[in-house]
Design an enzyme around this catalytic site. Structure first.
Site, mmCIF file in Angstrom:
data_model
loop_
_atom_site.group_PDB
_atom_site.id
_atom_site.type_symbol
_atom_site.label_atom_id
_atom_site.label_comp_id
_atom_site.label_asym_id
_atom_site.label_seq_id
_atom_site.Cartn_x
_atom_site.Cartn_y
_atom_site.Cartn_z
ATOM 1 N N THR A 31 44.179 39.770 37.725
ATOM 2 C CA THR A 31 45.237 40.800 37.739
ATOM 3 C C THR A 31 45.996 40.791 36.412
ATOM 4 O O THR A 31 46.473 41.828 35.959
ATOM 5 C CB THR A 31 46.226 40.617 38.917
ATOM 6 O OG1 THR A 31 46.790 39.314 38.855
ATOM 7 C CG2 THR A 31 45.556 40.821 40.259
ATOM 8 N N PHE A 38 42.559 43.435 45.747
ATOM 9 C CA PHE A 38 42.287 44.371 46.845
ATOM 10 C C PHE A 38 43.414 44.455 47.847
ATOM 11 O O PHE A 38 43.551 45.442 48.541
ATOM 12 C CB PHE A 38 41.033 43.928 47.592
ATOM 13 C CG PHE A 38 39.760 44.409 46.947
ATOM 14 C CD1 PHE A 38 39.783 45.187 45.805
ATOM 15 C CD2 PHE A 38 38.541 44.086 47.515
ATOM 16 C CE1 PHE A 38 38.614 45.628 45.224
ATOM 17 C CE2 PHE A 38 37.364 44.531 46.942
ATOM 18 C CZ PHE A 38 37.398 45.297 45.793
ATOM 19 N N ARG A 39 44.183 43.374 47.958
ATOM 20 C CA ARG A 39 45.104 43.310 49.094
ATOM 21 C C ARG A 39 46.540 43.684 48.754
ATOM 22 O O ARG A 39 47.427 43.496 49.562
ATOM 23 C CB ARG A 39 45.015 41.918 49.741
ATOM 24 C CG ARG A 39 43.731 41.824 50.529
ATOM 25 C CD ARG A 39 43.406 40.484 51.088
ATOM 26 N NE ARG A 39 42.167 40.586 51.852
ATOM 27 C CZ ARG A 39 40.970 40.695 51.317
ATOM 28 N NH1 ARG A 39 40.820 40.674 50.023
ATOM 29 N NH2 ARG A 39 39.897 40.822 52.075
ATOM 30 N N GLN A 104 34.369 35.050 43.137
ATOM 31 C CA GLN A 104 34.211 36.228 43.993
ATOM 32 C C GLN A 104 34.316 37.483 43.140
ATOM 33 O O GLN A 104 34.094 38.580 43.637
ATOM 34 C CB GLN A 104 35.334 36.270 45.034
ATOM 35 C CG GLN A 104 35.264 35.179 46.068
ATOM 36 C CD GLN A 104 36.352 35.376 47.119
ATOM 37 O OE1 GLN A 104 37.510 35.081 46.890
ATOM 38 N NE2 GLN A 104 35.977 35.900 48.248
ATOM 39 N N ILE A 106 33.776 40.354 40.218
ATOM 40 C CA ILE A 106 32.605 41.083 39.730
ATOM 41 C C ILE A 106 32.857 41.611 38.322
ATOM 42 O O ILE A 106 32.091 42.403 37.801
ATOM 43 C CB ILE A 106 32.287 42.262 40.687
ATOM 44 C CG1 ILE A 106 33.529 43.153 40.866
ATOM 45 C CG2 ILE A 106 31.818 41.747 42.047
ATOM 46 C CD1 ILE A 106 33.265 44.431 41.665
ATOM 47 N N HIS A 122 29.539 37.696 44.366
ATOM 48 C CA HIS A 122 29.494 39.112 44.744
ATOM 49 C C HIS A 122 28.845 39.977 43.669
ATOM 50 O O HIS A 122 29.021 41.191 43.657
ATOM 51 C CB HIS A 122 30.909 39.602 45.079
ATOM 52 C CG HIS A 122 31.497 38.907 46.284
ATOM 53 N ND1 HIS A 122 32.833 38.864 46.556
ATOM 54 C CD2 HIS A 122 30.889 38.208 47.274
ATOM 55 C CE1 HIS A 122 33.030 38.168 47.681
ATOM 56 N NE2 HIS A 122 31.865 37.756 48.118
HETATM 57 P P1 NAD Z 1 42.268 39.050 47.283
HETATM 58 O O1 NAD Z 1 42.668 40.396 46.781
HETATM 59 O O2 NAD Z 1 41.985 38.868 48.697
HETATM 60 O O3 NAD Z 1 43.364 37.951 46.917
HETATM 61 C C1 NAD Z 1 43.898 37.837 45.660
HETATM 62 C C2 NAD Z 1 45.025 36.829 45.759
HETATM 63 O O4 NAD Z 1 45.506 36.593 44.459
HETATM 64 C C3 NAD Z 1 46.221 37.306 46.603
HETATM 65 O O5 NAD Z 1 46.591 36.304 47.520
HETATM 66 C C4 NAD Z 1 47.331 37.545 45.560
HETATM 67 O O6 NAD Z 1 48.596 37.186 46.037
HETATM 68 C C5 NAD Z 1 46.915 36.600 44.464
HETATM 69 N N1 NAD Z 1 47.295 37.015 43.118
HETATM 70 C C6 NAD Z 1 47.186 38.241 42.567
HETATM 71 N N2 NAD Z 1 47.533 38.201 41.266
HETATM 72 C C7 NAD Z 1 47.901 36.912 41.011
HETATM 73 C C8 NAD Z 1 48.357 36.251 39.855
HETATM 74 N N3 NAD Z 1 48.498 36.878 38.691
HETATM 75 N N4 NAD Z 1 48.644 34.932 39.948
HETATM 76 C C9 NAD Z 1 48.504 34.268 41.135
HETATM 77 N N5 NAD Z 1 48.052 34.850 42.256
HETATM 78 C C10 NAD Z 1 47.759 36.157 42.193
HETATM 79 O O7 NAD Z 1 41.057 38.663 46.361
HETATM 80 P P2 NAD Z 1 39.809 37.798 46.689
HETATM 81 O O8 NAD Z 1 40.213 36.615 47.527
HETATM 82 O O9 NAD Z 1 39.109 37.589 45.424
HETATM 83 O O10 NAD Z 1 38.896 38.707 47.617
HETATM 84 C C11 NAD Z 1 38.784 40.080 47.463
HETATM 85 C C12 NAD Z 1 37.400 40.614 47.231
HETATM 86 O O11 NAD Z 1 37.563 41.659 46.314
HETATM 87 C C13 NAD Z 1 36.413 39.694 46.614
HETATM 88 O O12 NAD Z 1 35.301 39.806 47.393
HETATM 89 C C14 NAD Z 1 36.114 40.237 45.207
HETATM 90 O O13 NAD Z 1 34.721 40.377 45.047
HETATM 91 C C15 NAD Z 1 36.688 41.610 45.199
HETATM 92 N N6 NAD Z 1 37.493 42.010 44.020
HETATM 93 C C16 NAD Z 1 37.164 41.620 42.763
HETATM 94 C C17 NAD Z 1 37.942 41.996 41.685
HETATM 95 C C18 NAD Z 1 37.549 41.540 40.307
HETATM 96 O O14 NAD Z 1 36.378 41.340 40.055
HETATM 97 N N7 NAD Z 1 38.504 41.345 39.401
HETATM 98 C C19 NAD Z 1 39.082 42.769 41.871
HETATM 99 C C20 NAD Z 1 39.399 43.180 43.173
HETATM 100 C C21 NAD Z 1 38.603 42.773 44.242
#
Ligand code: NAD
Ligand code: ZN
Length: 253
Positions: A31, A38-39, A104, A106, A122
């Site tokens: 992020t 995603f959440r 996880q 991508i 993934h």
């Molecule tokens: P998730 O969205 O479920 O959880 C992300 C977690 O990170 C949350 O609990 C949030 O509070 C925390 N978070 C966000 N920014 C943060 C920061 N700067 N510092 C500390 N904590 C922070 O993500 P997940 O568990 O990876 O699962 C979601 C699915 O979505 C995965 O399967 C993944 O493949 C996919 N996804 C990938 C990307 C990517 O490749 N960057 C982006 C979005 C979703």
């Protein structure tokens, strides 16, 4: 939130003494590179319909919708750059402190930062895979071609093949070889750092649980509580980038 120096010091000590340290990363590490997780409220899936793998395979209209979605700037990760969190992990690997990154994500940012041993549970959005002949292509030119023409690209190799990002779609099983490789790391590690994941997506989130059950120390780095906090040896609450930089400072200091 400023990371507690005590926590960072403890993790730095564990990292120095670890035989085989492994990181498990989720969307939260990216992020700070501008890629939303995603959440979060108002996240991408509140504005887009999720296209299931079966639907993609059988329905040309679903394939058109899928390619339209890939052109949403939030879903197109191809311009994102690694941040300090990715860089710290790559530095630790180069210094022999970290053995693998299971991710996880991508977005390909671990490799861009210089990590070499990356297990992408993934898949990757940096490539496109033909679902019919298995050929792989760089994603960016195909996304740009779709943007310019509005036409779903066909596979240049087998001519009619269905092209999709080389990621695991909703309703698509994980690649079993990749999952086995990740499981092997989870069994071998004696220190697992779970970074930026809500730890709710299975079976990937099972990896930190497995490592902990096998006797590894488990450190959770996330800005919100996660499912496995109660199982962890340390929970560091805050920004992934700041906390990893804090641990790196403790290691070097
Ligand atoms: P998730 O969205 O479920 O959880 C992300 C977690 O990170 C949350 O609990 C949030 O509070 C925390 N978070 C966000 N920014 C943060 C920061 N700067 N510092 C500390 N904590 C922070 O993500 P997940 O568990 O990876 O699962 C979601 C699915 O979505 C995965 O399967 C993944 O493949 C996919 N996804 C990938 C990307 C990517 O490749 N960057 C982006 C979005 C979703
Ligand atoms: Zn093909």
């Amino acid at each position: 939130m400023v990371p507690s120096p005590n926590h960072c010091d403890a993790v730095a000590r564990w990292l120095s003494g670890a035989r085989c340290a492994v990181a498990f990363t989720g969307a939260g590490i990216s992020t700070e590179s501008g890629i939303p997780d995603f959440r979060s409220p108002g996240g991408i899936w509140s504005r887009h319909r999720q296209i299931l793998y079966d639907e993609f395979m059988r329905d040309p209209a679903a394939r058109l919708e899928y390619w339209r979605q890939r052109c949403d700037p939030e879903l197109d990760m191809s311009a994102a750059q690694p941040n300090i969190g990715h860089q710290v992990l790559a530095r630790w690997e180069a210094a022999g402190r970290l053995h693998a990154v299971l991710t996880q994500n991508i977005d390909g940012l671990h490799q861009l930062a210089g990590s070499r041993c990356v297990v992408e549970l993934h898949g990757t959005a940096r490539q496109v895979k033909c679902q019919d002949c298995g050929s792989l292509y760089e994603a960016r030119p195909l996304i740009e071609a779709f943007r310019a023409t509005g036409r779903v690209p066909n596979c240049p190799t087998c001519t009619r093949g269905r092209l999709k990002l080389a990621t695991i779609s909703f309703g698509q099983p994980l690649d079993q070889d990749v999952l086995q490789e990740a499981l092997a790391w989870a069994e071998r590690t004696d220190l697992m750092l779970a970074i930026g994941s809500s730890l709710v997506v299975e079976p990937a989130a099972n990896l930190p649980r497995l490592a902990s059950k096998r006797g590894a120390r488990l450190v959770i780095i996330n800005r919100e509580p996660t499912r496995l906090d109660a199982m962890a040896d340390a929970v560091l609450r805050g920004s992934c980038g700041e906390l990893l930089a804090g641990i790196a400072r403790s290691l070097e200091g």
